[in-house]
Design an enzyme around this catalytic site. Structure first.
Site, short mmCIF file in Angstrom:
data_model
loop_
_atom_site.label_atom_id
_atom_site.label_comp_id
_atom_site.label_asym_id
_atom_site.label_seq_id
_atom_site.Cartn_x
_atom_site.Cartn_y
_atom_site.Cartn_z
CG ASP A 101 13.08 33.33 71.93
OD1 ASP A 101 11.72 33.38 71.45
OD2 ASP A 101 13.97 33.65 71.23
CE LYS A 126 11.79 35.79 69.40
NZ LYS A 126 12.42 34.55 68.69
CG ASP A 149 9.61 34.98 65.20
OD1 ASP A 149 9.16 34.82 64.22
OD2 ASP A 149 10.64 34.54 65.63
CE LYS A 197 11.00 31.41 62.95
NZ LYS A 197 10.87 32.31 64.24
CG HIS A 236 4.26 27.63 56.35
ND1 HIS A 236 5.34 26.89 56.02
CD2 HIS A 236 3.56 27.80 54.91
CE1 HIS A 236 5.35 26.38 54.96
NE2 HIS A 236 4.69 26.86 54.27
CG ASP A 237 -2.43 25.78 57.67
OD1 ASP A 237 -2.65 25.21 56.83
OD2 ASP A 237 -2.50 25.55 58.96
CB ILE A 238 -4.36 26.27 53.30
CG1 ILE A 238 -5.40 26.38 54.52
CG2 ILE A 238 -3.71 24.81 53.09
CD1 ILE A 238 -6.74 25.44 54.24
N PRO A 239 -3.91 29.24 52.47
CG PRO A 239 -3.66 30.06 50.41
CD PRO A 239 -3.71 28.86 50.98
CG PHE A 240 -9.92 29.55 54.98
CD1 PHE A 240 -10.75 30.40 54.64
CD2 PHE A 240 -10.11 28.86 56.24
CE1 PHE A 240 -12.08 30.54 55.40
CE2 PHE A 240 -11.19 28.87 56.94
CZ PHE A 240 -12.29 29.51 56.77
CB THR A 297 19.81 32.76 61.33
OG1 THR A 297 18.95 32.90 62.35
CG2 THR A 297 19.31 34.30 60.63
NE ARG A 355 24.22 34.63 69.28
CZ ARG A 355 22.92 34.56 69.20
NH1 ARG A 355 22.26 35.79 68.72
NH2 ARG A 355 22.23 33.39 69.36
CD GLN A 393 20.71 32.48 65.31
OE1 GLN A 393 20.23 31.96 64.24
NE2 GLN A 393 19.38 33.11 65.99
N GLY A 414 18.69 38.12 70.99
CA GLY A 414 18.32 37.40 72.10
C GLY A 414 19.44 37.04 73.36
NE ARG A 415 20.28 31.47 71.98
CZ ARG A 415 20.51 30.85 71.17
NH1 ARG A 415 20.57 29.48 71.47
NH2 ARG A 415 20.16 30.96 69.99
#
Length: 243
Positions: free
Chosen positions: A16, A37, A64, A66, A68-72, A131, A192, A201, A221-222
């Site tokens: 990131d 990632k 990564d 994520k 997220h929307d309507i199925p189409f 998280t 961690r 986190q 990550g960090r």
């Protein structure tokens, strides 16, 4: 206790950061880490080329996003992301079973276009509860009950609708392994090493505790990328998982 191979395959290094820093880190971690990632920070600016660059350097990629929307829209988004060759892709469990199922269709269609079989298909993991959230935060968005109950609900819905696994904190990993069985991918951020800064986190655990609880993959990550020596920090985690 894990073998050296198993330990290295379990840790996903979260990049990131800027592209320049990501390439610097992968130069350092080549021959040590197996997974990275690529999240929104890199993908939104550089797109699928980041997946190509990581593969060219010998790393497997957890993309990564994520989704997220309507199925189409999700079917199309997962299809496009899968064409990049990402090994794992995250979508949101909150999007309903229909959305998860549409995402699976998109991943399968992309695999067919790429000429890969089921083993080479981009695997989908459903985000449950971030998280960075505790129960107060969960309740603030109108979700009653405990975090564990909400994670279990979304895990069952997503896995039954075609997701290959779940993203949850290490604190829910044991329950998710018992709920979903031995074949589910359980990806745990919020990992961690002992003594590391928590950052933003909230629901965290050590690498060895997360694996013992049933996690398949640990996203770190960090504690690695911001360490004075990322290779030493990475190898310390591998040593912990082996011993």
């Amino acid at each position: 206790m894990l073998t050296d191979e198993q330990a290295r395959d379990a840790v996903i290094v979260a990049l990131d950061c800027t592209r320049e820093r990501a390439l610097e880190l992968t130069d350092l971690l080549a021959g040590h880490a197996r997974w990275v990632k690529v999240g929104m920070t890199l993908f939104y600016r550089y797109g699928p080329s980041m997946v190509d660059e990581m593969h060219a350097r010998g790393f497997k990629v957890f993309l990564d996003l994520k989704v997220h929307d309507i199925p189409f829209q999700v079917k199309g988004a997962v299809h496009s992301a899968s064409l990049s060759g990402a090994d794992i892709l995250s979508i949101h469990g909150l999007g309903t079973a229909q959305m998860i199922s549409a995402g699976r269709e998109g991943a399968e269609e992309a695999a067919a276009e790429r000429g890969v079989d089921e083993s080479g298909r981009t695997k989908l993991v459903a985000i449950s509860v971030l998280t960075s959230m505790d129960e107060k935060a969960l309740h603030s968005i109108g979700v009653d009950g405990s975090i564990k109950d909400e994670v279990a609900r979304l895990a069952s819905l997503s896995y039954n609708a075609g997701a290959d696994g779940i993203v949850c904190s290490p604190q829910e990993a044991q329950e998710m392994r018992e709920l979903l069985g031995p074949n589910a991918l359980i990806v745990t951020p919020g990992v961690r090493p002992e003594g590391a800064e928590k950052g933003d986190q909230v629901r965290i655990s050590t690498p060895s505790a997360a694996i013992k609880a049933g996690a398949s993959k640990l996203v770190v990550g960090r504690p690695i990328t911001c360490a004075n020596d990322p290779v030493i920090a990475f190898e310390a985690i591998i040593s912990e998982l082996k011993n």
